[in-house]
Design a protein around this motif. Structure first.
Motif, PDB file in Angstrom:
ATOM      1  N   ARG A   2       0.833  -1.213   0.000  1.00  0.00           N
ATOM      2  CA  ARG A   2       0.000   0.000   0.000  1.00  0.00           C
ATOM      3  C   ARG A   2       0.863   1.257   0.000  1.00  0.00           C
ATOM      4  NH1 ARG A   2      -3.218  -3.518   3.174  1.00  0.00           N
ATOM      5  NH2 ARG A   2      -2.151  -2.916   5.103  1.00  0.00           N
ATOM      6  N   ALA A   3       1.997   1.196   0.691  1.00  0.00           N
ATOM      7  CA  ALA A   3       2.917   2.335   0.682  1.00  0.00           C
ATOM      8  C   ALA A   3       3.480   2.560  -0.719  1.00  0.00           C
ATOM      9  CB  ALA A   3       4.053   2.097   1.675  1.00  0.00           C
ATOM     10  N   LEU A   4       3.756   1.468  -1.422  1.00  0.00           N
ATOM     11  CA  LEU A   4       4.242   1.582  -2.793  1.00  0.00           C
ATOM     12  C   LEU A   4       3.220   2.292  -3.679  1.00  0.00           C
ATOM     13  CD1 LEU A   4       5.838  -1.942  -3.368  1.00  0.00           C
ATOM     14  CD2 LEU A   4       7.036   0.229  -3.151  1.00  0.00           C
ATOM     15  N   ARG A   5       1.958   1.953  -3.494  1.00  0.00           N
ATOM     16  CA  ARG A   5       0.921   2.592  -4.303  1.00  0.00           C
ATOM     17  C   ARG A   5       0.805   4.079  -3.955  1.00  0.00           C
ATOM     18  NH1 ARG A   5      -2.136  -1.949  -2.798  1.00  0.00           N
ATOM     19  NH2 ARG A   5      -3.666  -0.659  -1.723  1.00  0.00           N
ATOM     20  N   ALA A   6       0.974   4.398  -2.670  1.00  0.00           N
ATOM     21  CA  ALA A   6       0.908   5.798  -2.251  1.00  0.00           C
ATOM     22  C   ALA A   6       2.055   6.606  -2.855  1.00  0.00           C
ATOM     23  CB  ALA A   6       0.944   5.884  -0.727  1.00  0.00           C
ATOM     24  N   VAL A   7       3.257   6.024  -2.860  1.00  0.00           N
ATOM     25  CA  VAL A   7       4.418   6.690  -3.443  1.00  0.00           C
ATOM     26  C   VAL A   7       4.201   6.920  -4.933  1.00  0.00           C
ATOM     27  CG1 VAL A   7       6.853   6.402  -4.022  1.00  0.00           C
ATOM     28  CG2 VAL A   7       6.056   5.896  -1.717  1.00  0.00           C
ATOM     29  N   ALA A   8       3.619   5.934  -5.607  1.00  0.00           N
ATOM     30  CA  ALA A   8       3.366   6.063  -7.042  1.00  0.00           C
ATOM     31  C   ALA A   8       2.376   7.185  -7.330  1.00  0.00           C
ATOM     32  CB  ALA A   8       2.842   4.740  -7.602  1.00  0.00           C
TER      33      ALA A   8
END
Length: 309
Positions: free
Chosen positions: A181-187
């Motif tokens: 989920r953090a990866l998606r937020a960064v993207a």
């Protein structure tokens, strides 16, 4: 009917391999919002490491058990890809935080050339073999259902199963874990992600590590089928229509896009190819991806990315 199913299964198995390479593009894009031109070079570098380490380990350690030697070579090659990921973040990406997408795009081009040169320096430029024990003999299945059965290549079947397992694990990683989920937020927004305490540098290291493992598995499979040579870097071009079709922001899109491309290539070559002189399999994927791009630029399953780049 048996021949149709044989062609269909061949397309699905090829499609899973395309999906595996395409996932590397999607992973990097979801974390940085940029298309990673270094993915093909990562596949080549990982395959070279695996091939050469599997040769060197028995010579240096006297280990004669091939399974153990290959497993150790895989672990060391994976560790090497982790080091590469850390160096990419430390030397390149951390200096490009909040930069324009075009800047990051050019950075991945530089990384690609560097990895190709480094791979040749460390491991040599000859053609190498990866033998991980996958059987290469074809087998007939469903011979009681269809006269003569359906011919399946065991190596393609095993490769597709390996790719499918990795694809499922990565999908679960993105959907079910806090890091995913953090990866998606960064993207979505680098600055917003940083403002809520998400460490951008650590996220980039993680995603490049995961992309490195994906490249290693893809390099092992493609290297086992085609041999490890520098043309292996162009395998990423085979996955380019997949990410265009499925969408650069969608892990499920990479999977389904690969399956669609794989099946479409095989069926069109078998059933349409004889009418036009053959060769459809070479360009079918690009034409299909171009058609989708004209109608839906973000791909069948992706979200709009115009604002990101």
């Amino acid at each position: 009917m048996a021949f149709f199913l044989e062609t269909l299964l061949g397309g699905l198995m090829a499609g899973m391999l395309y999906s595996l390479v395409a996932l590397g593009f999607v992973l990097i894009f979801k974390a940085s919002g940029v298309f990673n031109f270094a993915q093909g070079a990562m596949v080549l570098f990982a395959a070279l490491a695996m091939a050469r380490l599997s040769e060197w380990i028995p010579q240096l350690t006297g280990l004669q058990n091939k399974v153990a030697a290959d497993l150790l070579a895989f672990v060391l090659a994976g560790a090497l890809m982790f080091v590469v990921a850390w160096l990419v973040e430390w030397l390149v990406l951390r200096h490009l935080v909040n930069q324009e997408g075009a800047t990051l795009l050019m950075a991945t081009l530089g990384i690609a050339y560097f990895l190709e040169g480094l791979g040749q320096t460390l491991f040599g430029s000859s053609i190498y073999k990866i033998d991980i024990g996958m059987p290469k003999d074809p087998v007939f299945v469903l011979d009681k259902v269809f006269p003569g059965g359906i011919l399946i290549n065991k190596e393609d079947l095993y490769a597709a199963l390996i790719a499918a397992v990795l694809v499922v694990l990565l999908s679960l990683f993105f959907q079910k874990t806090g890091t995913g989920r953090a990866l998606r937020a960064v993207a979505d927004d680098h600055q917003a992600a940083q403002s809520i305490g998400i460490p951008l540098g650590r996220i980039w290291v993680i995603v490049w590590c995961v992309a490195g493992v994906v490249a290693l598995v893809a390099g092992m499979i493609w290297g086992s089928k085609l041999g490890v040579q520098f043309s292996l870097a162009t395998v990423a071009l085979r996955a380019l229509p997949v990410v265009i079709l499925g969408g650069l922001t969608s892990v499920p899109g990479a999977i389904l896009g690969g399956l669609i491309i794989g099946v479409g290539e095989k069926l069109s070559e078998v059933y349409i190819g004889p009418m036009v002189g053959g060769g459809i399999e070479i360009w079918f994927a690009y034409v299909l991806a171009l058609g989708v791009l004209l109608i839906r630029p973000q791909g069948l399953f992706g979200e709009k990315i115009i604002d990101r780049v």
